[in-house]
Scaffold this active site. Structure first.
Site, mmCIF file in Angstrom:
data_model
loop_
_atom_site.group_PDB
_atom_site.id
_atom_site.type_symbol
_atom_site.label_atom_id
_atom_site.label_comp_id
_atom_site.label_asym_id
_atom_site.label_seq_id
_atom_site.Cartn_x
_atom_site.Cartn_y
_atom_site.Cartn_z
ATOM 1 C CE LYS A 17 -20.534 -13.055 -27.765
ATOM 2 N NZ LYS A 17 -21.551 -12.045 -28.154
ATOM 3 C CG HIS A 42 9.971 -0.063 10.044
ATOM 4 N ND1 HIS A 42 9.403 -1.223 9.575
ATOM 5 C CD2 HIS A 42 10.786 -0.435 11.073
ATOM 6 C CE1 HIS A 42 9.841 -2.247 10.280
ATOM 7 N NE2 HIS A 42 10.684 -1.804 11.195
#
Length: 495
Positions: free
Chosen positions: A132, A264
């Site tokens: 922070k 695929h």
């Protein structure tokens, strides 16, 4: 930088870092096992308990939770100095912390009373405070960042704003994963799936694009297929990862020498063989047109003979457990072909996004219960063919119908809106005779029509889950056609 606090579970690299700090004249605060490790090396430290004036308590549960620690981390330079001085709080300029390994210990099936001792409290509180206040405090939670930190200390270079922000981002990313792991574990004690599922993947890498060039994409993950990096060739694409995952998932069904080709997301060639080159050729020859540009996965070392076969055509990706020294130069002639080493399997939870949320699925262990429902039992050859056909069927998009003999798939029908069309496609695309083959269906046959198509093509055995309201009709038709039929009781829809 005048003062640093070091408190780590993972001691890798901490001695070298502490020595660099001490040589630079930076005061070191430390506690617990870290303090003992540094003292053994003769590195001067100040015990946190001496600094705060309060001893460690409750078997170490309380040691850094003190205003002199958190004030030193949270105090804003240029704003809070007077209040810090009033309360005898010294600024802490560098915090080096890594956390108790909750995730690793959770995998060891410890009793809950033991496991909760690996829920870190002081560490998260400190790194959150430092992150922070990143503009004033450098916070390091990853030993891989130590070398850069040591270089900066030795050269007297200050970490800039961007570096500090990046280190702070690591903190909150780590805490999200850490708290999520604890939440998921504790919720799992009461049920299979938590009410709130926390998911986090690391090692994000941008891809050129997604399924199509207009879509942006990235891949995340550090292990398994997601973490695999080509030993040669172009970078993996979004579709490469999808197809490779499908190929490897099917390959892992086989303990015997096997080769799988996927295009695929569907298998277009699957075979076993006396050696891996023979298996690959058999798999490729099932459908050479579809195999062109496909994904090849094999479960034995690639030698020169197989490398030559692979290099003789266009293959997007090759994956194998290993490569002989003579094979790699042959494969290198195909500069763009991605060549990867088969990773260890990773237990995975399947997550698929839908509008507004996600579907989550686990592949729990199960056992098929084969029951012969026809008048005629399958022969040993038919049973072997059934096994192979069902392995392939499990990894083929629904509706799936697969013809096979004991060593290879011969016809594959995938992704159709009805099962009989899948059967017809499998028959029409087969390049080998289907006489004497076995057929697998990923779900029950609602009507006898699929069975009739298979029998007409020459199949003599069929395996399916069973469970249709018309099972009796299908069984009667199998008996009329002298087809051996087995029910497994397990459905394999793949959407």
């Amino acid at each position: 930088m005048k003062r640093a606090l070091l408190s780590v579970w993972n001691k890798d690299g901490i001695i070298d870092l502490a020595k660099a700090l001490a040589e630079a004249g930076i005061e070191i605060l430390s506690s617990g096992g870290t303090a003992k490790t540094l003292e053994k090396e003769g590195i001067p430290i100040i015990e946190v308990s001496d600094y705060t004036g309060h001893p460690e308590m409750m078997d170490g549960r309380v040691k850094t939770l003190h205003p002199r620690i958190h004030g030193g981390l949270l105090g804003r330079r240029g704003k809070d100095e007077a209040e810090m001085a009033k309360n005898n709080i010294q600024p802490i300029d560098l915090l080096v912390v890594n956390l108790y390994p909750f995730e690793e210990m959770a995998k060891q099936a410890l009793p809950l009373d033991e496991l909760i001792e690996f829920i870190d409290i002081g560490g998260p509180a400190m790194i959150r405070a430092a992150a922070k206040n990143f503009k004033d405090v450098v916070v390091v939670t990853d030993p891989s960042d130590y070398p850069d930190l040591i270089s900066a200390i030795k050269s007297g270079t200050q970490f800039g704003y961007e570096q500090r922000l990046a280190l702070a981002c690591k903190v909150f990313t780590k805490m999200a994963a850490y708290d999520g792991a604890i939440s998921n574990y504790l919720q799992s004690l009461e049920g299979t799936f938590p009410d709130t599922l926390s998911v986090q993947y690391r090692n994000g890498r941008l891809l050129r694009y997604g399924e199509n060039p207009h879509q942006e994409a990235a891949v995340y993950g550090e292990s398994g297929i997601a973490g695999a990096v080509p030993v040669q060739g172009k970078a993996m694409s979004y579709n490469n990862y999808l197809d490779l995952d499908a190929a490897v998932s099917l390959l892992r069904e086989f303990s015997e020498t096997a080769a799988v080709i996927v295009k695929h997301n569907n298998p277009c060639g699957v075979a076993t063989g006396k050696d891996v080159c023979a298996a690959y050729i058999a798999a490729r020859d099932l459908d050479p047109v579809s195999a062109y540009g496909g994904i090849v996965a094999v479960n034995r070392e690639v030698g020169e003979d197989l490398a030559k076969e692979i290099a003789s055509t266009f293959i997007e990706v090759l994956i194998a457990p290993s490569y002989s020294p003579g094979a790699l130069p042959i494969l290198a002639k195909k500069e763009n072909m991605r060549v990867l080493t088969l990773p260890e399997p990773v237990e995975k939870t399947e997550i698929r996004t839908i509008d507004g949320g996600a579907l989550v699925q686990r592949n729990t262990s199960f056992r098929e219960d084969w029951v012969v429902v026809s008048d005629r039992d399958p022969t040993a050859a038919e049973e072997a063919a059934m096994h192979l056909a069902m392995k392939v069927c499990k990894h083929t998009k629904s509706n799936a119908i697969v013809f096979a003999d004991g060593t290879k798939a011969i016809g594959i029908g995938a992704g159709q809106m009805n099962r009989v069309d899948s059967a017809r496609i499998a028959v029409s695309r087969s390049l080998s005779p289907l006489k004497g083959t076995a057929v697998a269906s990923d779900a029950f046959l609602p009507f006898p029509d699929t069975l009739q198509v298979a029998a007409e093509a020459g199949a003599t055995a069929l395996i399916q889950p069973g469970g249709s309201i018309r099972d009796d009709l299908v069984i009667a038709e199998a008996n009329r056609l002298n087809i051996a039929m087995v029910f497994t009781g397990v459905r394999y829809f793949r959407h």
